[in-house]
Design a protein around this motif. Sequence first.
Motif, PDB file in Angstrom:
ATOM      1  N   ARG A 222      41.671 109.630  58.375  1.00 31.58           N
ATOM      2  CA  ARG A 222      40.765 108.794  58.890  1.00 31.58           C
ATOM      3  C   ARG A 222      39.959 109.395  59.255  1.00 31.58           C
ATOM      4  O   ARG A 222      39.090 110.417  59.776  1.00 31.58           O
ATOM      5  N   VAL A 223      39.012 107.928  59.764  1.00 35.91           N
ATOM      6  CA  VAL A 223      37.149 108.023  60.116  1.00 35.91           C
ATOM      7  C   VAL A 223      37.975 107.131  61.260  1.00 35.91           C
ATOM      8  O   VAL A 223      38.026 106.434  61.066  1.00 35.91           O
ATOM      9  N   ILE A 224      37.395 107.558  62.603  1.00 32.86           N
ATOM     10  CA  ILE A 224      37.336 106.544  63.937  1.00 32.86           C
ATOM     11  C   ILE A 224      36.537 105.624  63.107  1.00 32.86           C
ATOM     12  O   ILE A 224      34.929 105.679  63.395  1.00 32.86           O
ATOM     13  N   ALA A 225      36.743 104.348  63.503  1.00 34.19           N
ATOM     14  CA  ALA A 225      35.507 103.195  63.945  1.00 34.19           C
ATOM     15  C   ALA A 225      36.499 101.803  64.570  1.00 34.19           C
ATOM     16  O   ALA A 225      38.016 101.872  64.741  1.00 34.19           O
ATOM     17  N   PRO A 226      35.614 100.474  64.949  1.00 35.90           N
ATOM     18  CA  PRO A 226      36.178  99.929  65.583  1.00 35.90           C
ATOM     19  C   PRO A 226      36.664  99.012  65.586  1.00 35.90           C
ATOM     20  O   PRO A 226      37.033  98.942  64.211  1.00 35.90           O
ATOM     21  N   CYS A 227      38.344  99.075  65.475  1.00 38.56           N
ATOM     22  CA  CYS A 227      39.790  97.697  65.550  1.00 38.56           C
ATOM     23  C   CYS A 227      39.888  97.331  66.671  1.00 38.56           C
ATOM     24  O   CYS A 227      40.190  97.472  67.244  1.00 38.56           O
ATOM     25  N   GLU A 228      40.462  96.022  66.288  1.00 46.23           N
ATOM     26  CA  GLU A 228      41.037  95.414  66.538  1.00 46.23           C
ATOM     27  C   GLU A 228      42.130  95.142  67.407  1.00 46.23           C
ATOM     28  O   GLU A 228      42.819  96.889  66.712  1.00 46.23           O
ATOM     29  N   PRO A 229      43.268  95.429  68.437  1.00 43.49           N
ATOM     30  CA  PRO A 229      44.807  96.340  68.804  1.00 43.49           C
ATOM     31  C   PRO A 229      45.846  95.942  67.965  1.00 43.49           C
ATOM     32  O   PRO A 229      45.720  94.107  67.862  1.00 43.49           O
ATOM     33  N   GLY A 230      46.768  96.929  66.919  1.00 42.85           N
ATOM     34  CA  GLY A 230      46.960  96.458  65.671  1.00 42.85           C
ATOM     35  C   GLY A 230      48.292  97.181  66.016  1.00 42.85           C
ATOM     36  O   GLY A 230      48.527  98.488  66.819  1.00 42.85           O
ATOM     37  N   PRO A 231      49.038  97.613  65.124  1.00 43.03           N
ATOM     38  CA  PRO A 231      50.088  98.513  64.303  1.00 43.03           C
ATOM     39  C   PRO A 231      49.147  99.888  64.570  1.00 43.03           C
ATOM     40  O   PRO A 231      47.826  99.815  64.752  1.00 43.03           O
ATOM     41  N   MET A 232      49.991 101.074  65.181  1.00 49.70           N
ATOM     42  CA  MET A 232      50.318 102.401  64.927  1.00 49.70           C
ATOM     43  C   MET A 232      49.027 102.793  63.505  1.00 49.70           C
ATOM     44  O   MET A 232      49.289 101.851  62.107  1.00 49.70           O
ATOM     45  N   PRO A 233      48.305 103.105  63.398  1.00 53.31           N
ATOM     46  CA  PRO A 233      47.813 104.104  62.274  1.00 53.31           C
ATOM     47  C   PRO A 233      48.154 104.722  61.480  1.00 53.31           C
ATOM     48  O   PRO A 233      49.673 105.506  61.405  1.00 53.31           O
ATOM     49  N   ALA A 234      48.541 104.501  60.181  1.00 54.50           N
ATOM     50  CA  ALA A 234      49.287 104.967  58.911  1.00 54.50           C
ATOM     51  C   ALA A 234      49.047 105.560  57.569  1.00 54.50           C
ATOM     52  O   ALA A 234      47.489 105.795  57.665  1.00 54.50           O
ATOM     53  N   SER A 235      49.632 106.765  57.331  1.00 57.23           N
ATOM     54  CA  SER A 235      49.520 107.345  56.563  1.00 57.23           C
ATOM     55  C   SER A 235      49.703 107.335  54.877  1.00 57.23           C
ATOM     56  O   SER A 235      51.261 106.849  55.378  1.00 57.23           O
ATOM     57  N   ALA A 236      48.698 107.206  53.806  1.00 53.10           N
ATOM     58  CA  ALA A 236      49.380 106.605  52.014  1.00 53.10           C
ATOM     59  C   ALA A 236      50.067 107.789  52.179  1.00 53.10           C
ATOM     60  O   ALA A 236      50.301 107.411  50.836  1.00 53.10           O
ATOM     61  N   ASN A 237      49.460 109.002  51.890  1.00 51.09           N
ATOM     62  CA  ASN A 237      49.957 109.812  51.446  1.00 51.09           C
ATOM     63  C   ASN A 237      50.882 111.115  51.710  1.00 51.09           C
ATOM     64  O   ASN A 237      50.817 111.912  51.495  1.00 51.09           O
ATOM     65  N   GLY A 238      50.861 110.507  53.136  1.00 50.13           N
ATOM     66  CA  GLY A 238      52.161 111.810  54.032  1.00 50.13           C
ATOM     67  C   GLY A 238      51.374 112.874  54.427  1.00 50.13           C
ATOM     68  O   GLY A 238      51.721 113.636  54.969  1.00 50.13           O
ATOM     69  N   GLU A 239      50.110 112.451  54.553  1.00 53.18           N
ATOM     70  CA  GLU A 239      49.053 113.923  55.355  1.00 53.18           C
ATOM     71  C   GLU A 239      48.138 112.790  56.475  1.00 53.18           C
ATOM     72  O   GLU A 239      47.759 111.776  56.525  1.00 53.18           O
ATOM     73  N   TRP A 240      48.822 113.685  57.706  1.00 46.76           N
ATOM     74  CA  TRP A 240      48.733 113.208  58.853  1.00 46.76           C
ATOM     75  C   TRP A 240      46.908 114.661  60.125  1.00 46.76           C
ATOM     76  O   TRP A 240      47.642 115.321  59.422  1.00 46.76           O
ATOM     77  N   LYS A 241      47.058 113.927  61.238  1.00 47.57           N
ATOM     78  CA  LYS A 241      46.323 114.819  61.820  1.00 47.57           C
ATOM     79  C   LYS A 241      46.085 114.352  63.091  1.00 47.57           C
ATOM     80  O   LYS A 241      47.007 112.913  63.313  1.00 47.57           O
ATOM     81  N   ALA A 242      46.490 114.902  64.611  1.00 47.44           N
ATOM     82  CA  ALA A 242      46.376 114.742  65.595  1.00 47.44           C
ATOM     83  C   ALA A 242      45.404 114.297  66.211  1.00 47.44           C
ATOM     84  O   ALA A 242      44.161 114.370  66.333  1.00 47.44           O
ATOM     85  N   THR A 243      45.297 113.298  67.657  1.00 45.50           N
ATOM     86  CA  THR A 243      44.956 112.524  68.446  1.00 45.50           C
ATOM     87  C   THR A 243      45.200 113.283  69.691  1.00 45.50           C
ATOM     88  O   THR A 243      46.280 112.739  69.929  1.00 45.50           O
ATOM     89  N   ALA A 244      44.852 114.850  70.473  1.00 50.32           N
ATOM     90  CA  ALA A 244      45.804 114.962  71.300  1.00 50.32           C
ATOM     91  C   ALA A 244      44.348 115.461  72.680  1.00 50.32           C
ATOM     92  O   ALA A 244      42.929 115.261  72.396  1.00 50.32           O
ATOM     93  N   ALA A 245      44.611 115.152  73.656  1.00 51.82           N
ATOM     94  CA  ALA A 245      44.282 115.072  75.432  1.00 51.82           C
ATOM     95  C   ALA A 245      43.520 116.566  75.797  1.00 51.82           C
ATOM     96  O   ALA A 245      44.299 117.749  75.586  1.00 51.82           O
ATOM     97  N   ASP A 246      42.382 116.667  75.616  1.00 48.86           N
ATOM     98  CA  ASP A 246      41.421 117.607  76.142  1.00 48.86           C
ATOM     99  C   ASP A 246      41.738 117.656  77.333  1.00 48.86           C
ATOM    100  O   ASP A 246      40.761 116.378  78.012  1.00 48.86           O
TER     101      ASP A 246
END
Length: 431
Positions: A222-246
């Motif tokens: 996934r590449v971050i891009a503007p989107c209206e608030p909605g369902p949580m981002p999903a993965s179509a192939n079962g591969e994920w990455k995290a967004t973590a607080a620095d």
Amino acid sequence: MKKGIALLLAALVLLFTGTAAFAEGGSGLQKGDTVYLGRWQDAPIRWTVLDPDATNAGGNGLFLLCEQALTNQGVIYSWTKAVWQGSEGQTWCSALLEQSFSAAEQAAVPAVSKSEEGLQQYGLSWGPVELENEKVFFLSVRELGDYIGPNDGDPGLSATYVGNGKPTYYWLRTPHASHPDYAGLVLEGNEVHDYLVYGSWAGRPATNLGGEGLLYLAAADRVIAPCEPGPMPASANGEWKATAADPALTLTVEDARYADGQLSVQYAGAPAGAWISVLVRDAEGKNVSYGCLAKTEGGTGTVSFSPALPEGGCAYLFAELDNGPMNTNAASALCPLSWVEEPEPTPTPEAEPETAEEPEEGGGTIALAEPEESATPAAPAEGGGLISFLRETWMFAVPFALLSAAAVILAIAKAVDRHRRRDDDDDDREE
């Protein structure tokens, strides 16, 4: 107004009590999926999800096992005896965390403690083992049986080396019950044995992901891009990455105002080039909604969105940086949003028209009063009175008159009859 006050109170409760220890990372995360976390030899490390709902100690989070062994031999369990605390294997795991995980990733890995009793497994007797506030570690014999397979030959027990893809042996952290210098070792062919602790074999680490540092999971590419608030981002192939607080990234909310269904939030202190996003969590602290609102250039600005909160939930604003596919994105800590709905403006009453006025002699004015409708009924028309009444009620007047005349005639007849009887009585007395 009542709704706005309720939202404010809910946000304040979450602000002062803290958010849940773990927020559900992604939409549809399952056992067996892949999560990218950390880097080894300049490549993202692939981790297999052993438990998408809890850590290996049963806490909030998810339990991960490195998909492949990161070394081909090269790791010694211990130079003395099979005690995990203070061992070379434990030191190797601690170094992996510090050298291969970013500051944001380290903050998203919770430290766990747990104790395991001895057991019979894979045809051998195993002793007790403990974890003490640890973030990266080797699997235990019990965890291997519970999460992958309890018997020799079960698929998935063995592993390959990340450098060449060939099978390799890797250490477990559980000691043998009777031999203090032997610990668990997984061989080729999905078999589990014990081996002298000063042997040099591969390291296949396990870890957990969760805590306040983990904001959410999304598709690995996934590449971050503007989107209206909605369902949580999903993965179509079962591969994920995290967004973590620095801990090094900041964001502050300066003001939040709600009007006409829109919440306008003024922020400051965002990292240059960061995306300003919103995350909504329910009363249990689980992620239910995500939206990317805008990209900041100067670190300050205003964003607007339509908030949709579940009962008892809260919305959070944060800044996030895109580190590219298969790499963990860094973000600021979540900033709780609270607001009060602005009351609708009270309509101004229309001015009453002024009464027309006529000049009075000698100057001045006099108001002309509007004629009022009289409550007195109109006077009867000419020839009114009883005649008018009878004319208007003739259907009742004629029978009434006839009955009255009959009553008078009957009364006269009775009077004449009484007078006649009285005369007859007088004549009888004279005789």
